[in-house]
Design an enzyme around this catalytic site. Structure first.
Site, PDB file in Angstrom:
ATOM      1  N   PHE A 127       0.841  -1.211   0.000  1.00  0.00           N
ATOM      2  CA  PHE A 127       0.000   0.000   0.000  1.00  0.00           C
ATOM      3  C   PHE A 127       0.875   1.258   0.000  1.00  0.00           C
ATOM      4  O   PHE A 127       0.895   2.020  -0.977  1.00  0.00           O
ATOM      5  CB  PHE A 127      -0.944  -0.077   1.217  1.00  0.00           C
ATOM      6  CG  PHE A 127      -1.555   1.226   1.627  1.00  0.00           C
ATOM      7  CD1 PHE A 127      -2.150   2.070   0.690  1.00  0.00           C
ATOM      8  CD2 PHE A 127      -1.562   1.610   2.967  1.00  0.00           C
ATOM      9  CE1 PHE A 127      -2.723   3.273   1.076  1.00  0.00           C
ATOM     10  CE2 PHE A 127      -2.131   2.801   3.357  1.00  0.00           C
ATOM     11  CZ  PHE A 127      -2.705   3.636   2.421  1.00  0.00           C
TER      12      PHE A 127
ATOM     13  N   ASP B 234      12.439 -12.172  -1.453  1.00  0.00           N
ATOM     14  CA  ASP B 234      12.153 -12.166  -0.016  1.00  0.00           C
ATOM     15  C   ASP B 234      13.388 -11.583   0.667  1.00  0.00           C
ATOM     16  O   ASP B 234      14.454 -12.198   0.659  1.00  0.00           O
ATOM     17  CB  ASP B 234      11.907 -13.611   0.448  1.00  0.00           C
ATOM     18  CG  ASP B 234      11.680 -13.700   1.948  1.00  0.00           C
ATOM     19  OD1 ASP B 234      11.927 -12.702   2.657  1.00  0.00           O
ATOM     20  OD2 ASP B 234      11.255 -14.775   2.400  1.00  0.00           O
TER      21      ASP B 234
ATOM     22  N   TYR C 280      20.817  -9.027  -3.360  1.00  0.00           N
ATOM     23  CA  TYR C 280      21.854  -8.546  -4.271  1.00  0.00           C
ATOM     24  C   TYR C 280      21.247  -7.523  -5.227  1.00  0.00           C
ATOM     25  O   TYR C 280      20.235  -7.789  -5.880  1.00  0.00           O
ATOM     26  CB  TYR C 280      22.481  -9.695  -5.087  1.00  0.00           C
ATOM     27  CG  TYR C 280      23.459  -9.171  -6.104  1.00  0.00           C
ATOM     28  CD1 TYR C 280      24.716  -8.717  -5.710  1.00  0.00           C
ATOM     29  CD2 TYR C 280      23.100  -9.055  -7.443  1.00  0.00           C
ATOM     30  CE1 TYR C 280      25.599  -8.170  -6.626  1.00  0.00           C
ATOM     31  CE2 TYR C 280      23.973  -8.507  -8.377  1.00  0.00           C
ATOM     32  CZ  TYR C 280      25.227  -8.079  -7.954  1.00  0.00           C
ATOM     33  OH  TYR C 280      26.093  -7.529  -8.855  1.00  0.00           O
TER      34      TYR C 280
ATOM     35  N   SER D  49       6.843  -5.366   5.144  1.00  0.00           N
ATOM     36  CA  SER D  49       6.328  -6.031   6.360  1.00  0.00           C
ATOM     37  C   SER D  49       4.825  -6.206   6.231  1.00  0.00           C
ATOM     38  O   SER D  49       4.140  -5.329   5.694  1.00  0.00           O
ATOM     39  CB  SER D  49       6.582  -5.183   7.616  1.00  0.00           C
ATOM     40  OG  SER D  49       6.016  -5.840   8.756  1.00  0.00           O
TER      41      SER D  49
ATOM     42  N   GLY E 218      22.692  -3.949   5.850  1.00  0.00           N
ATOM     43  CA  GLY E 218      23.957  -4.403   5.270  1.00  0.00           C
ATOM     44  C   GLY E 218      24.115  -3.878   3.851  1.00  0.00           C
ATOM     45  O   GLY E 218      25.205  -3.447   3.444  1.00  0.00           O
TER      46      GLY E 218
ATOM     47  N   TYR F 193       4.497  -7.871  15.765  1.00  0.00           N
ATOM     48  CA  TYR F 193       4.734  -6.692  14.921  1.00  0.00           C
ATOM     49  C   TYR F 193       5.444  -5.611  15.731  1.00  0.00           C
ATOM     50  O   TYR F 193       6.455  -5.053  15.299  1.00  0.00           O
ATOM     51  CB  TYR F 193       3.395  -6.183  14.396  1.00  0.00           C
ATOM     52  CG  TYR F 193       3.478  -5.001  13.462  1.00  0.00           C
ATOM     53  CD1 TYR F 193       4.101  -5.110  12.229  1.00  0.00           C
ATOM     54  CD2 TYR F 193       2.902  -3.772  13.799  1.00  0.00           C
ATOM     55  CE1 TYR F 193       4.161  -4.022  11.357  1.00  0.00           C
ATOM     56  CE2 TYR F 193       2.957  -2.686  12.945  1.00  0.00           C
ATOM     57  CZ  TYR F 193       3.577  -2.820  11.721  1.00  0.00           C
ATOM     58  OH  TYR F 193       3.634  -1.747  10.856  1.00  0.00           O
TER      59      TYR F 193
ATOM     60  N   LYS G 210       9.302  -4.308  15.023  1.00  0.00           N
ATOM     61  CA  LYS G 210       9.616  -2.919  14.673  1.00  0.00           C
ATOM     62  C   LYS G 210      10.511  -2.275  15.725  1.00  0.00           C
ATOM     63  O   LYS G 210      11.357  -1.442  15.406  1.00  0.00           O
ATOM     64  CB  LYS G 210       8.327  -2.116  14.489  1.00  0.00           C
ATOM     65  CG  LYS G 210       7.532  -2.501  13.241  1.00  0.00           C
ATOM     66  CD  LYS G 210       8.268  -2.150  11.945  1.00  0.00           C
ATOM     67  CE  LYS G 210       7.398  -2.347  10.720  1.00  0.00           C
ATOM     68  NZ  LYS G 210       8.130  -2.072   9.467  1.00  0.00           N
TER      69      LYS G 210
ATOM     70  N   THR H 200      -2.723   5.105   8.534  1.00  0.00           N
ATOM     71  CA  THR H 200      -2.732   5.746   7.220  1.00  0.00           C
ATOM     72  C   THR H 200      -3.732   5.006   6.340  1.00  0.00           C
ATOM     73  O   THR H 200      -3.932   3.804   6.498  1.00  0.00           O
ATOM     74  CB  THR H 200      -1.318   5.688   6.609  1.00  0.00           C
ATOM     75  OG1 THR H 200      -0.431   6.370   7.494  1.00  0.00           O
ATOM     76  CG2 THR H 200      -1.251   6.349   5.249  1.00  0.00           C
TER      77      THR H 200
ATOM     78  N   ARG I   6      -8.129  -4.114   8.244  1.00  0.00           N
ATOM     79  CA  ARG I   6      -8.020  -2.844   8.950  1.00  0.00           C
ATOM     80  C   ARG I   6      -9.344  -2.098   8.877  1.00  0.00           C
ATOM     81  O   ARG I   6     -10.193  -2.356   8.031  1.00  0.00           O
ATOM     82  CB  ARG I   6      -6.885  -2.008   8.382  1.00  0.00           C
ATOM     83  CG  ARG I   6      -5.567  -2.498   8.924  1.00  0.00           C
ATOM     84  CD  ARG I   6      -4.432  -1.611   8.541  1.00  0.00           C
ATOM     85  NE  ARG I   6      -3.933  -1.934   7.218  1.00  0.00           N
ATOM     86  CZ  ARG I   6      -2.775  -1.477   6.745  1.00  0.00           C
ATOM     87  NH1 ARG I   6      -2.036  -0.678   7.471  1.00  0.00           N
ATOM     88  NH2 ARG I   6      -2.370  -1.812   5.548  1.00  0.00           N
TER      89      ARG I   6
HETATM   90  N1  UDP Z   1     -11.755  -1.962  14.191  1.00  0.00           N
HETATM   91  C1  UDP Z   1     -13.116  -2.065  14.260  1.00  0.00           C
HETATM   92  N2  UDP Z   1     -13.755  -2.758  13.282  1.00  0.00           N
HETATM   93  C2  UDP Z   1     -13.130  -3.352  12.246  1.00  0.00           C
HETATM   94  C3  UDP Z   1     -11.724  -3.247  12.174  1.00  0.00           C
HETATM   95  C4  UDP Z   1     -11.064  -2.538  13.175  1.00  0.00           C
HETATM   96  O1  UDP Z   1     -13.754  -1.531  15.171  1.00  0.00           O
HETATM   97  O2  UDP Z   1     -13.801  -3.969  11.403  1.00  0.00           O
HETATM   98  C5  UDP Z   1     -11.060  -1.179  15.224  1.00  0.00           C
HETATM   99  C6  UDP Z   1      -9.873  -1.871  15.888  1.00  0.00           C
HETATM  100  O3  UDP Z   1     -10.281  -2.657  16.981  1.00  0.00           O
HETATM  101  C7  UDP Z   1      -9.045  -0.685  16.307  1.00  0.00           C
HETATM  102  C8  UDP Z   1      -9.311   0.366  15.222  1.00  0.00           C
HETATM  103  O4  UDP Z   1     -10.527  -0.036  14.602  1.00  0.00           O
HETATM  104  O5  UDP Z   1      -9.477  -0.164  17.546  1.00  0.00           O
HETATM  105  C9  UDP Z   1      -8.229   0.436  14.164  1.00  0.00           C
HETATM  106  O6  UDP Z   1      -7.956  -0.880  13.726  1.00  0.00           O
HETATM  107  P1  UDP Z   1      -6.972  -1.238  12.560  1.00  0.00           P
HETATM  108  O7  UDP Z   1      -7.001  -2.719  12.395  1.00  0.00           O
HETATM  109  O8  UDP Z   1      -7.268  -0.424  11.367  1.00  0.00           O
HETATM  110  O9  UDP Z   1      -5.519  -0.796  13.032  1.00  0.00           O
HETATM  111  P2  UDP Z   1      -4.808  -0.480  14.440  1.00  0.00           P
HETATM  112  O10 UDP Z   1      -4.956   0.983  14.616  1.00  0.00           O
HETATM  113  O11 UDP Z   1      -5.492  -1.233  15.552  1.00  0.00           O
HETATM  114  O12 UDP Z   1      -3.432  -0.929  14.211  1.00  0.00           O
END
Ligand code: UDP
Length: 312
Positions: free
Chosen positions: A12, A57, A63, A76, A103, A146, A150, A176, A187
């Site tokens: 993305f 990967d 290289y 990631s 590296g 994760y 990081k 984002t 997300r």
């Molecule tokens: N969330 C939600 N419904 C969904 C997906 C996510 O309520 O269908 C909530 C999730 O629990 C979090 C926020 O939205 O509190 C953002 O979630 P996301 O997975 O986008 O990323 P995060 O900020 O948690 O890394």
């Protein structure tokens, strides 16, 4: 003009970086293994003589022939369901992958920018989050793969800067959104938009009182490129400080899509941060007054337009 390598370039954010760098006349080498990235994201760039793609990967040896001026390390898995499904790959790319990329930077004399994350702050006890906050991360929780990958990546990046004199930069990216997010990446933005467009209930996790602050991808890209070429060598938050609850965010998406969808509550994922908002004072200071310029309503309209062509 520079020769710039982007790891995770078919993802993305990576694909938006490649697009912008090619448009500015740079030579771009895009590396991706398509674990969560997609050939569709870079399809428009493939015919361009300034754009080169290597399927690789990066946890294995990398290289690249010829000079490299800069590396943007964005490979990631990056959504909670991705790193829940791919915990070992997530840990490996953050640790082994970052080591390999550093590296390469050392070998080529390239500067390198690491894509880090607001997740290094975990479930934060300081709000809004400033770069000097060390975070509240559960190292053994499912989400920790994760966060800790990081955090390790930041640590090894600083070690290469201190021990090998590599020019390193670290961006801590806050939530984002924009075109080319994967519809099924779990997300909140793709979930809510796809649900609203289908007329299904939006799935709000928990009571929806948790907060996030959403930044449109072009604002992020501008901040990242300013940081890459700046002299600032410690982590910098990039994000949009406009904070809202997830419940209000769901209502906003229903309004902007004109959907008839309702809202259903589902269980809150383990270790879901209760609040998140970037303090961008440092970014403003060291990145020549960088500040996000796309209001969330406008950015969401662009994201909705993108998903309208995809969701069925
Ligand atoms: N969330 C939600 N419904 C969904 C997906 C996510 O309520 O269908 C909530 C999730 O629990 C979090 C926020 O939205 O509190 C953002 O979630 P996301 O997975 O986008 O990323 P995060 O900020 O948690 O890394």
């Amino acid at each position: 003009m520079s020769r710039i390598l982007v790891t995770g370039g078919a993802g993305f954010i990576g694909s938006h970086l490649c697009e912008r760098l090619v448009a500015e006349g740079n030579d771009v080498i895009c590396v991706d293994n398509f674990l969560t990235g997609s050939p569709d994201n870079i399809a428009p760039l493939l015919g361009n003589s300034k754009f080169h793609f290597i399927q690789l990967d990066i946890t294995n040896f990398i290289y690249v022939s010829g000079p490299v001026d800069a590396i943007l390390h964005f490979a990631s898995p990056a959504s909670p369901i991705d790193y829940l499904e791919l915990p070992i790959q997530t840990l490996k790319v953050g640790s082994l992958g970052t080591h390999k990329v550093l590296g390469l930077a050392k070998e080529k004399g390239a500067r390198i920018l690491l894509a880090s994350t607001s997740e290094v702050y975990g479930d934060p006890l300081v709000h809004p989050q400033t770069e000097d906050y060390w975070g509240n991360v559960n190292p053994i929780g499912p989400r920790g793969v994760y966060d800790e990958a990081k955090r390790f990546a930041e640590a090894i990046t600083m070690a290469y800067q201190r021990s090998h004199g590599v020019e390193t930069r670290i961006v801590r990216i806050f939530n984002t959104y924009g075109p080319r997010m994967r519809q099924e990446d779990g997300r909140v933005v793709p979930n809510f938009i796809a649900q609203a467009l289908r007329g299904e209930d939006l799935t709000v996790y928990g009571d929806g009182g948790q907060t996030r602050s959403f930044c449109y991808v072009t604002d992020l890209v501008e901040g990242i490129l300013r940081l890459l070429w700046s002299d600032y060598r410690e982590p910098v938050n990039i994000g949009n400080p406009r904070e809202m609850t997830v419940l209000d965010f769901a209502k906003l998406i229903i309004e902007l899509t004109g959907s008839q969808s309702g809202i259903t509550h589902k269980p809150l994922p383990v270790d879901d941060p209760k609040v998140r908002q970037p303090d961008i004072t440092l970014a403003r200071r060291v990145l020549n007054d960088w500040t996000p310029s796309v209001p969330v309503e406008e950015g969401l309209r662009l994201a909705i337009e993108y998903f309208q062509g995809k969701v069925r």
